[in-house]
Design an enzyme around this catalytic site. Structure first.
Site, short mmCIF file in Angstrom:
data_model
loop_
_atom_site.label_atom_id
_atom_site.label_comp_id
_atom_site.label_asym_id
_atom_site.label_seq_id
_atom_site.Cartn_x
_atom_site.Cartn_y
_atom_site.Cartn_z
N LYS A 138 0.83 -1.21 0.00
CA LYS A 138 0.00 0.00 0.00
C LYS A 138 0.86 1.25 0.00
CE LYS A 138 -4.13 -1.84 2.31
NZ LYS A 138 -4.96 -1.73 3.50
N LYS A 173 -10.80 -4.35 -3.34
CA LYS A 173 -11.68 -3.17 -3.43
C LYS A 173 -10.95 -2.02 -4.12
CE LYS A 173 -13.55 -4.02 1.19
NZ LYS A 173 -13.23 -3.69 2.57
N LYS A 177 -4.87 -10.65 -6.29
CA LYS A 177 -6.08 -10.96 -5.53
C LYS A 177 -7.20 -9.97 -5.85
CE LYS A 177 -5.54 -8.45 -1.38
NZ LYS A 177 -5.49 -8.11 -0.05
P1 TYM Z 1 -10.49 -5.84 4.55
O1 TYM Z 1 -11.73 -5.01 4.59
O2 TYM Z 1 -9.42 -5.46 3.61
O3 TYM Z 1 -10.87 -7.36 4.27
C1 TYM Z 1 -11.90 -7.97 5.02
C2 TYM Z 1 -11.75 -9.49 4.98
O4 TYM Z 1 -11.81 -9.96 3.64
C3 TYM Z 1 -10.69 -10.80 3.38
N1 TYM Z 1 -10.33 -10.66 1.96
C4 TYM Z 1 -10.21 -11.68 1.11
N2 TYM Z 1 -10.38 -13.01 1.27
C5 TYM Z 1 -10.20 -13.80 0.18
N3 TYM Z 1 -9.88 -13.32 -1.05
C6 TYM Z 1 -9.70 -12.00 -1.26
N4 TYM Z 1 -9.40 -11.54 -2.47
C7 TYM Z 1 -9.87 -11.11 -0.15
N5 TYM Z 1 -9.78 -9.76 0.00
C8 TYM Z 1 -10.06 -9.52 1.29
C9 TYM Z 1 -9.60 -10.30 4.32
O5 TYM Z 1 -8.62 -11.29 4.55
C10 TYM Z 1 -10.40 -9.96 5.56
O6 TYM Z 1 -10.63 -11.12 6.34
N6 TYM Z 1 -7.18 -5.99 8.16
C11 TYM Z 1 -8.53 -6.48 7.94
C12 TYM Z 1 -9.54 -5.72 8.74
C13 TYM Z 1 -9.36 -5.84 10.24
C14 TYM Z 1 -9.51 -7.02 10.99
C15 TYM Z 1 -9.30 -6.64 12.35
C16 TYM Z 1 -9.78 -8.35 10.66
C17 TYM Z 1 -9.08 -4.81 11.11
N7 TYM Z 1 -9.06 -5.31 12.37
C18 TYM Z 1 -9.38 -7.56 13.40
C19 TYM Z 1 -9.83 -9.29 11.71
C20 TYM Z 1 -9.63 -8.90 13.05
C21 TYM Z 1 -8.84 -6.46 6.44
O7 TYM Z 1 -8.12 -6.99 5.69
O8 TYM Z 1 -9.96 -5.83 6.04
#
Ligand code: TYM
Length: 345
Positions: free
Chosen positions: A113, A210, A207
């Site tokens: 990022k 968003k 991957k």
């Molecule tokens: P975010 O919003 O980027 O992603 C949310 C969840 O979606 C999963 N994910 C995917 N899984 C499979 N294939 C993909 N292409 C893909 N893109 C996203 C992510 O692994 C995630 O589970 N850092 C976290 C947010 C967070 C969080 C936490 C999660 C903040 N605090 C505490 C768990 C516990 C995240 O990636 O958000």
């Protein structure tokens, strides 16, 4: 012994896509009745990259509504907004002071990022994983269901918890503490094989994300049947007849079969057999139908929830009360262990 505690979250940056659903939320829903769950909308994380302030609150509510629409059951799960619990930011600060800088500098997501942000990369982006550790550790989570891309952040969370326990846990008077769960519970990641890494529809080596500028690269949970059809019709494939998993020369094929497998709730073996002799023209309508059948009921439920905003408000208020109680108790435990004086009860 009570049920294991689960915590997870999604950022309110844009709407959710199939990667978020299959990598995370669907697994929360499937396993929720075996655990005591806290699911947050991590809006403080959403401001670690430039964001639109006029959309943040709306996006946050939309994600909370989507949690419900996807099937989160409030009888065993609490849904809340991260920024409404001040303990998250406060614990993050305390954890900042025990986390070595070089642990953060080697985080893959930060590096990826940061390249995109250039000169404007914020301290918040570097600190993102410490805030994530605070989210998890505040709730004494046993398990954290996420997609594959979060594995490194969860390893860091474990390391931070162990370090706090070691530095400030019960031990001798010089502060050499125990290695166990004395102050903070050391959580386990819960990453399922199928759906853990959904790839872009336009490039099987990247991957689904968003932040990809091309909407054609992802299927969003709220996409209409026509949009889903169009995206799958135009998605990248290869000229080979006969579809197969796990051929490194055919990343798109592996991804699309994997999507079909999870969306149609079949085993990998069943899909491999069904599709072994198919061409793309035969396969794509099957994948389209499976995606629409999965997403349409979620979309209908989402509309029902949006039609009753009072319901969402009440749910988030209840969630805040429940989450705050648990989070504050952990924060007080950490502050006491670190030597702070707490106000008299
Ligand atoms: P975010 O919003 O980027 O992603 C949310 C969840 O979606 C999963 N994910 C995917 N899984 C499979 N294939 C993909 N292409 C893909 N893109 C996203 C992510 O692994 C995630 O589970 N850092 C976290 C947010 C967070 C969080 C936490 C999660 C903040 N605090 C505490 C768990 C516990 C995240 O990636 O958000």
């Amino acid at each position: 012994m009570g049920k294991p505690r689960v915590l997870s979250g999604v950022q309110p940056t844009g709407t959710l896509h199939l990667g978020n659903y299959l990598g995370a939320i669907r697994n929360w829903v499937d396993d929720q009745h075996d655990s005591d769950n806290f699911f947050c909308v991590v809006d403080l994380h959403a401001v670690t990259v430039p964001h639109d302030p006029t959309m943040l609150a709306e996006n946050t509510r939309a994600i909370a509504a989507l949690y419900l629409a996807c099937g989160i059951d409030l009888s065993c799960s609490t849904i809340f907004v991260q920024s409404q619990i001040s303990a998250h930011a406060e614990l993050a600060w305390l954890l900042n002071c025990v986390t070595p800088l070089n642990w953060l500098e080697r985080m893959i997501q930060f590096k990826e990022k940061a390249v995109k942000q250039g000169e404007n990369v914020s301290v918040g982006l570097l600190d993102y994983p410490v805030l994530m550790a605070a989210d998890i550790l505040l709730y004494d989570a046993d398990r954290v269901p996420v997609g594959e891309d979060q594995k490194q952040h969860l390893e860091l969370t474990r390391d931070i918890a162990l370090r706090v326990n070691h530095q400030f846990g019960a031990g001798d008077s010089l502060g050499k503490g125990g290695e166990g769960d004395s102050i903070l519970k050391v959580p386990d990641p819960a990453i399922r094989k199928a759906g853990a890494r959904v790839m872009s529809l336009t490039d099987g080596a990247n991957k689904m994300s968003k932040s990809d500028p091309s909407e054609m690269s992802r299927i969003e949970i709220l996409d209409s049947p026509d949009q889903i059809k169009k995206k799958i019709k135009r998605c990248k494939t290869d000229p080979v007849r006969g579809l197969e998993f796990d051929n490194p020369e055919r990343p798109e094929c592996n991804n699309l079969l994997g999507l079909y497998q999870v969306l149609s709730n079949q085993t990998k073996e069943a899909v491999a057999t069904e599709c072994a002799h198919m061409g793309w023209g035969q396969f794509k309508p099957l994948l389209t139908a499976a995606a629409i059948a999965t997403l349409e009921p979620i979309q209908h439920k989402y509309q029902d929830i949006l039609n009753d905003p009072g319901y969402l408000d009440t749910m988030l208020k209840d969630g805040q009360t429940k989450a705050n109680e648990v989070a504050q108790a952990t924060l007080n435990r950490v502050k006491t262990a670190m030597g702070f004086s707490l106000p008299a009860a």
